[in-house]
Design an enzyme around this catalytic site. Structure first.
Site, short mmCIF file in Angstrom:
data_model
loop_
_atom_site.label_atom_id
_atom_site.label_comp_id
_atom_site.label_asym_id
_atom_site.label_seq_id
_atom_site.Cartn_x
_atom_site.Cartn_y
_atom_site.Cartn_z
N LEU A 1 1.20 -1.79 0.18
CA LEU A 1 0.34 0.40 -0.02
C LEU A 1 0.95 1.33 -0.04
O LEU A 1 0.75 2.08 -0.84
CB LEU A 1 -0.78 0.16 0.94
CG LEU A 1 -2.51 -0.86 1.16
CD1 LEU A 1 -2.86 -1.09 2.38
CD2 LEU A 1 -3.39 -0.93 0.12
N MET A 2 1.60 1.28 0.62
CA MET A 2 3.23 3.10 1.15
C MET A 2 3.76 2.72 -0.16
O MET A 2 4.14 3.80 -0.81
CB MET A 2 3.78 2.09 1.74
CG MET A 2 2.74 2.30 3.07
SD MET A 2 3.62 2.12 4.83
CE MET A 2 5.06 3.35 5.27
N LYS B 1 -3.59 7.73 10.23
CA LYS B 1 -3.04 8.52 9.29
C LYS B 1 -3.68 8.51 7.46
O LYS B 1 -2.65 7.25 7.09
CB LYS B 1 -2.05 9.45 9.48
CG LYS B 1 -1.53 11.00 8.73
CD LYS B 1 -0.59 11.24 8.49
CE LYS B 1 0.04 12.28 7.20
NZ LYS B 1 1.31 12.89 7.63
N ASP C 1 1.04 13.42 0.31
CA ASP C 1 1.44 14.03 1.00
C ASP C 1 2.26 15.96 -0.18
O ASP C 1 3.59 15.59 0.28
CB ASP C 1 1.72 14.87 2.26
CG ASP C 1 1.87 15.71 3.00
OD1 ASP C 1 1.51 16.95 2.61
OD2 ASP C 1 2.59 16.02 3.87
N ARG D 1 -2.35 15.65 11.65
CA ARG D 1 -3.03 16.34 12.79
C ARG D 1 -4.20 16.81 12.11
O ARG D 1 -5.39 16.23 14.02
CB ARG D 1 -1.90 16.89 13.77
CG ARG D 1 -1.93 18.45 13.36
CD ARG D 1 -0.78 18.66 13.69
NE ARG D 1 1.11 18.07 13.35
CZ ARG D 1 2.28 18.60 14.23
NH1 ARG D 1 1.74 19.53 14.48
NH2 ARG D 1 3.02 18.14 13.14
N LYS E 1 6.40 21.16 0.37
CA LYS E 1 7.56 21.07 0.40
C LYS E 1 8.61 21.05 -0.48
O LYS E 1 7.90 21.47 -1.93
CB LYS E 1 7.58 19.31 0.59
CG LYS E 1 6.79 18.81 1.95
CD LYS E 1 6.10 17.24 2.06
CE LYS E 1 5.67 17.05 2.72
NZ LYS E 1 6.08 17.17 3.87
N ASP F 1 2.56 8.98 2.83
CA ASP F 1 2.67 9.61 3.98
C ASP F 1 0.71 8.66 4.61
O ASP F 1 0.51 9.19 5.42
CB ASP F 1 2.29 11.24 3.43
CG ASP F 1 2.15 11.64 4.74
OD1 ASP F 1 3.18 11.19 5.48
OD2 ASP F 1 1.55 12.59 4.73
#
Length: 519
Positions: A202-203, A282, A287, A368, A294, A305
């Site tokens: 998945l990552m 999360k 991201d 967050r 970034k 992410d």
């Protein structure tokens, strides 16, 4: 027959042995369908001979002592994690890889905070199986090396590589236990490692493929195939709006990809009313940083992410496969964090599900924001425990690197359970502070109840945890900051370079132990 690596002095001996038919002429002449990985321990005393495992001793007897004889002339004794490959020793195995296991009887290392023997087995077996894979042999039998679960984990984790989008792929190697050992422990190890590999998959998948919607679909497919005791709810944007998750929506609005709130249930307890353990992850599938964008260097890594969502969902899939007698809920707010005319702007104020207002001074502190609403929602299940995981802060990577996952918790009981599980798996955790000192830095806010970044540059991981604490009232909560363990370069020898899927096995082990304690 030839051997790699082989000192020049030994080549004569090899030729002499070959004449006496101690082994065949080479791998091409043998059956190239199956390999064998066997373990050998380090010498306990200088004058001792290295000791094979039980499986190694039995095989050496089967080939009339030839394995030890050629091992002795092939070079110095094998160190932990090192390998040596031999060909044509037995008609059933075209290649035999001997792997160094380190000290026999190695146990828990109190300084390293892991079980040294298990880690040695994982690393050695992974190295041996990769040797078989490099020889393009499609099947390997693995010596249990005294711990069949650790051996299985080493094999399955060590062989995994994400190459789905390449035309040229590595040979898929099927690993199974050698001999009639502990099949139950072997299968448990396969399951633990497969869970981590699901998180790695998945990552690793590119963000244009692993969108919020696609992520939810992959988890739904895996969970439904794992157990009939499961429910999956893929909540659309309209549901998120109904839940008044304004903090989550503020992050999602910058992207063309629609947000998804993934809610998964595993109902393993015989008592349907038994409160669940709730996991929150999360799920930022890419991201960019948003308006607080970034730097371009390494931004591609931000496809991972959503590592928190990947690990907690993979953990629940694994728990379902284990048929654990507990109830679980997994929550994953999924979206992208992108810059656009609709995106969050520094200085914006948004309202979370619990009514608290948040001043967004940095749009790259978005994890967050989505977790805040998910944590509020987690309380509605009357949970026994709440655990969230997130690739939350670069500060955690600076603090601990890839050595351990940082754990912030309001419960020493929960910390001890996670710590004990991590010693078993070798995927370590380390407790971090939740001091009021850090809370003061995020509630001292000009425009809202709380700021999404701290007043100072220091202790970014701690102020991020303090922010999350503002949305938690449960007495047994843990926040796992997994930013430092997101990738593997060469630190964990049984994982190839790439996304690590950590600490999935530690969370599975935690649940296994919790279910046993609750029985």
């Amino acid at each position: 027959m030839f051997l790699l690596p082989l000192p020049a002095a030994a080549r004569v001996a090899v030729r002499q042995l070959s004449v006496r038919r101690f082994w065949g002429p080479g791998p091409d002449a043998a059956n190239m369908t199956k390999g064998l990985v066997l373990g050998i321990y380090s010498k306990e005393k200088e004058d001792d001979a290295p000791q094979f495992t039980s499986a190694g001793e039995n095989f050496d007897k089967l080939v009339s002592g030839k394995l030890r004889e050629i091992l002795n002339i092939s070079g110095p004794p094998l160190k932990a994690g090192k390998t040596r490959t031999f060909y044509g020793l037995h008609e059933d195995f075209s290649s035999v890889v001997v792997v160094g296991l380190g000290k026999k009887g190695a146990g828990v290392d109190d300084q390293e905070n892991w079980h040294e023997g298990k880690e040695n087995i994982r690393a050695a077996v992974a190295a041996g199986c990769r040797q078989i894979q490099d020889l393009e042999i499609p099947s390997v039998e693995v010596d249990p090396c005294g711990d069949a679960q650790a051996a299985a984990e080493g094999a399955v984790l060590g062989l995994y590589e994400y190459d789905e989008l390449k035309q040229k792929k590595k040979v898929v190697v099927s690993a199974k236990l050698h001999g009639s050992g502990d099949q139950e422990a072997w299968q448990r190890g396969v399951l633990f490692a497969s869970g981590q590999n699901l998180a790695r998959h998945l990552m690793e998948t590119p963000a244009n493929e692993m969108t919020p919607t696609r992520f939810a679909e992959v988890i739904e497919k895996n969970l439904k195939s794992a157990s009939s005791k499961t429910d999956v709810h893929i909540r659309p944007k309209s549901w998120i709006e109904e839940q008044e998750m304004g903090s989550f929506l503020s992050v999602a609005k910058g992207s063309e990809e629609p947000p998804v709130f993934l809610e998964i249930h595993y109902k393993g307890s015989p008592d349907a009313s038994d409160p669940p353990l709730v996991f929150v992850g999360k799920g930022i599938t890419f991201d960019s940083g948003g308006i607080s964008i970034k730097a371009s260097a390494n931004m591609d890594l931000m496809r991972a992410d959503m590592g928190g969502a990947a690990t907690i969902c993979s953990t629940i899939v694994s728990a379902a496969k284990l048929d654990l007698p507990i109830n679980l809920v997994g929550l994953a707010p999924l979206c992208e964090n992108m810059p656009s005319g609709k995106a969050n702007k520094p200085g914006d104020v948004v309202r979370a599900k619990n009514g608290k207002t948040i001043q967004v001074d940095n749009t790259d502190a978005e994890g967050r924001l989505i977790l805040a609403d998910a944590l509020c929602y987690a309380h509605t299940f009357n949970p026994k425990v709440i655990i969230n995981a997130a690739t939350l802060t670069g500060a955690m990577d600076i603090a601990l690197g890839s050595g351990a996952t940082g754990v912030f918790t309001n419960s020493s009981w929960l910390w001890n359970k996670l710590f004990e599980a991590s010693i078993e798996t070798g995927d370590r955790v380390w407790r971090m502070p939740l001091f009021e000192h850090y809370t003061k830095q995020i509630v001292d806010c000009q425009l809202a109840d709380v700021n999404n970044i701290g007043k100072y540059r220091s202790a970014g991981a701690c102020t991020a945890a303090a922010f999350l604490k503002e949305f938690v009232t449960h007495p047994k909560w843990a926040h796992l900051d997994i930013a430092g363990v997101m990738t593997n370069k060469d630190e964990v020898p049984y994982l190839r370079k790439g996304m690590a899927g950590r600490p999935t096995r530690t969370l599975i082990e935690f649940l296994l132990r919790f279910s046993q304690d609750s029985a």
